[in-house]
Design a protein around this motif. Structure first.
Motif, mmCIF file in Angstrom:
data_model
loop_
_atom_site.group_PDB
_atom_site.id
_atom_site.type_symbol
_atom_site.label_atom_id
_atom_site.label_comp_id
_atom_site.label_asym_id
_atom_site.label_seq_id
_atom_site.Cartn_x
_atom_site.Cartn_y
_atom_site.Cartn_z
ATOM 1 N N TRP A 89 0.297 1.205 -5.379
ATOM 2 C CA TRP A 89 0.653 -0.041 -4.972
ATOM 3 C C TRP A 89 1.619 0.233 -3.658
ATOM 4 O O TRP A 89 1.242 -0.271 -2.517
ATOM 5 N N GLN A 90 2.686 1.037 -3.724
ATOM 6 C CA GLN A 90 3.368 1.361 -2.547
ATOM 7 C C GLN A 90 2.420 2.004 -1.306
ATOM 8 O O GLN A 90 2.730 1.606 -0.168
ATOM 9 N N THR A 93 0.369 -0.987 0.012
ATOM 10 C CA THR A 93 0.950 -1.999 0.614
ATOM 11 C C THR A 93 2.049 -1.699 1.827
ATOM 12 O O THR A 93 2.632 -2.365 2.463
ATOM 13 N N ALA A 94 1.911 -0.248 2.079
ATOM 14 C CA ALA A 94 2.813 0.193 3.397
ATOM 15 C C ALA A 94 2.467 -0.330 4.499
ATOM 16 O O ALA A 94 3.325 -0.672 5.445
ATOM 17 N N LEU A 96 0.901 -2.991 5.295
ATOM 18 C CA LEU A 96 1.260 -4.600 5.419
ATOM 19 C C LEU A 96 2.685 -4.595 5.542
ATOM 20 O O LEU A 96 3.259 -5.409 6.445
ATOM 21 N N HIS A 97 3.544 -3.883 4.993
ATOM 22 C CA HIS A 97 4.825 -3.736 5.407
ATOM 23 C C HIS A 97 5.206 -3.615 6.836
ATOM 24 O O HIS A 97 5.993 -4.063 7.551
ATOM 25 N N GLN A 98 4.762 -2.362 7.460
ATOM 26 C CA GLN A 98 4.774 -2.123 8.600
ATOM 27 C C GLN A 98 4.495 -3.222 9.452
ATOM 28 O O GLN A 98 5.114 -3.341 10.487
ATOM 29 N N MET A 100 4.341 -6.405 8.848
ATOM 30 C CA MET A 100 5.318 -7.566 8.706
ATOM 31 C C MET A 100 6.718 -7.224 9.498
ATOM 32 O O MET A 100 7.178 -8.132 10.212
ATOM 33 N N GLU A 101 7.017 -5.910 9.360
ATOM 34 C CA GLU A 101 8.130 -5.727 10.240
ATOM 35 C C GLU A 101 8.139 -5.659 11.723
ATOM 36 O O GLU A 101 9.037 -6.021 12.310
ATOM 37 N N GLN A 102 7.064 -5.260 12.117
ATOM 38 C CA GLN A 102 6.665 -5.413 13.558
ATOM 39 C C GLN A 102 6.476 -6.902 14.036
ATOM 40 O O GLN A 102 7.036 -7.252 15.022
#
Length: 165
Positions: A89-90, A93-94, A96-98, A100-102
């Protein structure tokens, strides 16, 4: 595997029985009378108890040990599945997290850029809204046409402004 106490106990029982058989006719008679007793109801109960104790200490203990090992193995497999699912899962979704952070980082830049664009258009907005140097009453009569658009009003203002200068 007999431990030391069990060996000592077995040796003591064997020694007492041998001594009793060697020295006492009453002991021999009592031992021989026990044999028919084992063939009766109490004897069968004793034999069944002895067999159940042997089963419990041998195959029963082994079965219990195997069940506990199976449980431990299943616990381990479930824990591994949970850990692998969490890692999967991590990993999935990594990205997507990147992104979103950008996006959050670029939102700050976007806000400042929008403010710069708004500041750049302040002068233009003031020119469009400014009525200095012309009179809209000088605009030619359009008759029954619909109300002029903002672009048409700006063009008229610019033309009138240019005429007055």
């Amino acid at each position: 595997d007999f431990d030391h106490e069990e060996q000592l106990s077995a040796l003591l029982c064997t020694g007492v029985t041998a001594l009793g058989w060697a020295t006492s006719p009453y002991f021999r008679c009592a031992n021989l009378l026990v044999v028919p007793k084992f063939l009766g109801k109490e004897g069968r109960l004793y034999v069944v108890s002895f067999v159940l104790a042997a089963i419990y200490s041998g195959p029963g203990a082994n079965l219990w040990y195997n069940l506990m090992e199976t449980k431990r193995s299943m616990d381990c497999v479930v824990e591994l599945q949970v850990n692998h699912t969490r890692l999967l899962w991590q990993a999935s979704t990594a990205p997507l997290h990147q992104v979103m952070e950008q996006l959050v980082r670029s939102a700050e830049t976007l806000n400042s850029d929008m403010q710069n664009v708004s500041r750049a258009f302040v002068d233009l907005n003031e020119q469009v809204a400014n009525e200095e140097g012309y009179d809209l009453r000088q605009r030619p009569d359009t008759g029954n046409q619909s109300a002029p658009s903002t672009q048409e009003i700006y063009e008229t203002k610019t033309k009138l402004r240019c005429k007055s200068e």
